[in-house]
Design an enzyme around this catalytic site. Structure first.
Site, PDB file in Angstrom:
ATOM      1  N   ASP A  65      -5.805  -3.858  -1.921  1.00 32.88           N
ATOM      2  CA  ASP A  65      -4.722  -3.545  -0.983  1.00 32.88           C
ATOM      3  C   ASP A  65      -4.139  -4.820  -0.359  1.00 32.88           C
ATOM      4  O   ASP A  65      -4.850  -5.627   0.238  1.00 32.88           O
ATOM      5  CB  ASP A  65      -5.271  -2.631   0.112  1.00 32.88           C
ATOM      6  N   SER A 125       0.830  -1.199   0.000  1.00 31.46           N
ATOM      7  CA  SER A 125       0.000   0.000   0.000  1.00 31.46           C
ATOM      8  C   SER A 125       0.873   1.262   0.000  1.00 31.46           C
ATOM      9  O   SER A 125       1.660   1.466  -0.910  1.00 31.46           O
ATOM     10  CB  SER A 125      -0.963  -0.038   1.191  1.00 31.46           C
TER      11      SER A 125
END
Length: 292
Positions: A157, A43
């Site tokens: 993610d 991320s």
């Protein structure tokens, strides 16, 4: 006779705006003479690590220092998709200036970005191919940013499976494994608030209510909308924090740099300068402990 710099295999966690602290950590490592020989990130960690590997981290930092609350909100592009509230195109189009669509294998150091495939329910580790694509997939927070669709994969993610990907960083003989965990359950290091800071925070609260009003155009109150959104984000935060703690126990990094989960909220990107300093201070504390 030149002295070889000590090498670091650097692992950067996700944490949205908290991940800006990674810049301060990297600056402190370099100032102390460490050579970052490889990077793996999830991320925001994937974003900062990728930008560093392209040599554009200083430019990105300078841009982030210009962000205020209004500029952050203008980067939000809402969508009616059930797969996410924000497309992320405005953010990533802006980031293309700092995240060139180059091949990962052409970066100056080995790099890995972690995403998660919702169809196969497994980690996806990008070590080659488009850097932009890898980062876009890695930052797709479920229910917030729309996922990245591929032919047989739906990528989100990587934090939902591995927010601190120590197993995926490339190691070399004699290096040190340094992990940066920006969601640590420790007290924050916060400067005292000034009167101007309090005024700006009040303005931000007004903007955030407008944000939730756009997300949920119903008859519910702003406080109820805020509560719903907070439940989503806090549940996600709790999950990734607990998994990161297990990864830390499993891999026992040589240096663990902790930044408090209370240092800022997930979407406080306007606090970039403060977060860089938080990262620098956290790195100093961890590195000083190596050589008391």
């Amino acid at each position: 006779m030149s002295i070889e710099k000590p090498k670091v295999a650097l692992v950067l966690s996700g944490g949205a705006a908290r991940g800006i602290a990674h810049m301060g950590v990297i600056e402190e490592l370099e100032e102390r003479g460490y050579e970052i020989s490889s990077i793996a990130g999830t991320s925001m960690g994937a974003l900062i690590g990728g930008v560093y590997a392209t040599g554009k981290m200083e430019e990105l930092k300078e841009y982030m220092y210009t962000l205020d609350r209004s500029k952050v909100f203008r980067l939000v592009d809402f969508t009616l998709s059930r797969q996410g509230l924000i497309k992320g195109d405005r953010v990533l189009n802006k980031m293309k200036k700092y995240v060139p669509d180059m091949l990962i294998e052409d970066l100056s150091i080995p790099y890995a970005a972690v995403a998660a495939d919702m169809i196969k329910r497994e980690e996806v580790v990008f070590r080659s191919g488009s850097l932009y694509h890898a980062i876009r997939a890695s930052i797709a927070i479920p229910s917030i940013f729309t996922p990245v669709k591929e032919e047989n994969r739906l990528l989100v993610d990587g934090g939902i499976l591995n927010n601190l990907p120590m197993a995926h960083v490339e190691r070399t003989e004699g290096d040190r494994l340094v992990a940066v965990h920006v969601n640590a359950d420790i007290p924050p290091l916060k400067p005292e608030k000034t009167r101007e800071g309090v005024r700006k925070q009040a303005l931000y609260q007004k903007k955030i209510k407008e944000f939730y009003s756009h997300i949920h155009p119903s008859s519910s109150t702003p406080e109820e909308k805020l509560g719903h959104f907070s439940l989503i984000t806090e549940s996600f935060e709790l999950m990734i924090a607990r998994m990161a703690e297990e990864k830390i126990k499993e891999h026992a990094p040589d240096v663990l740099i902790n930044v408090s989960r209370e240092s800022c909220n997930l979407y406080d990107f306007y606090k970039a300068e403060e977060q860089v300093e938080n990262g620098r201070r956290a790195a100093k504390a961890a590195l000083d402990a190596l050589h008391p």
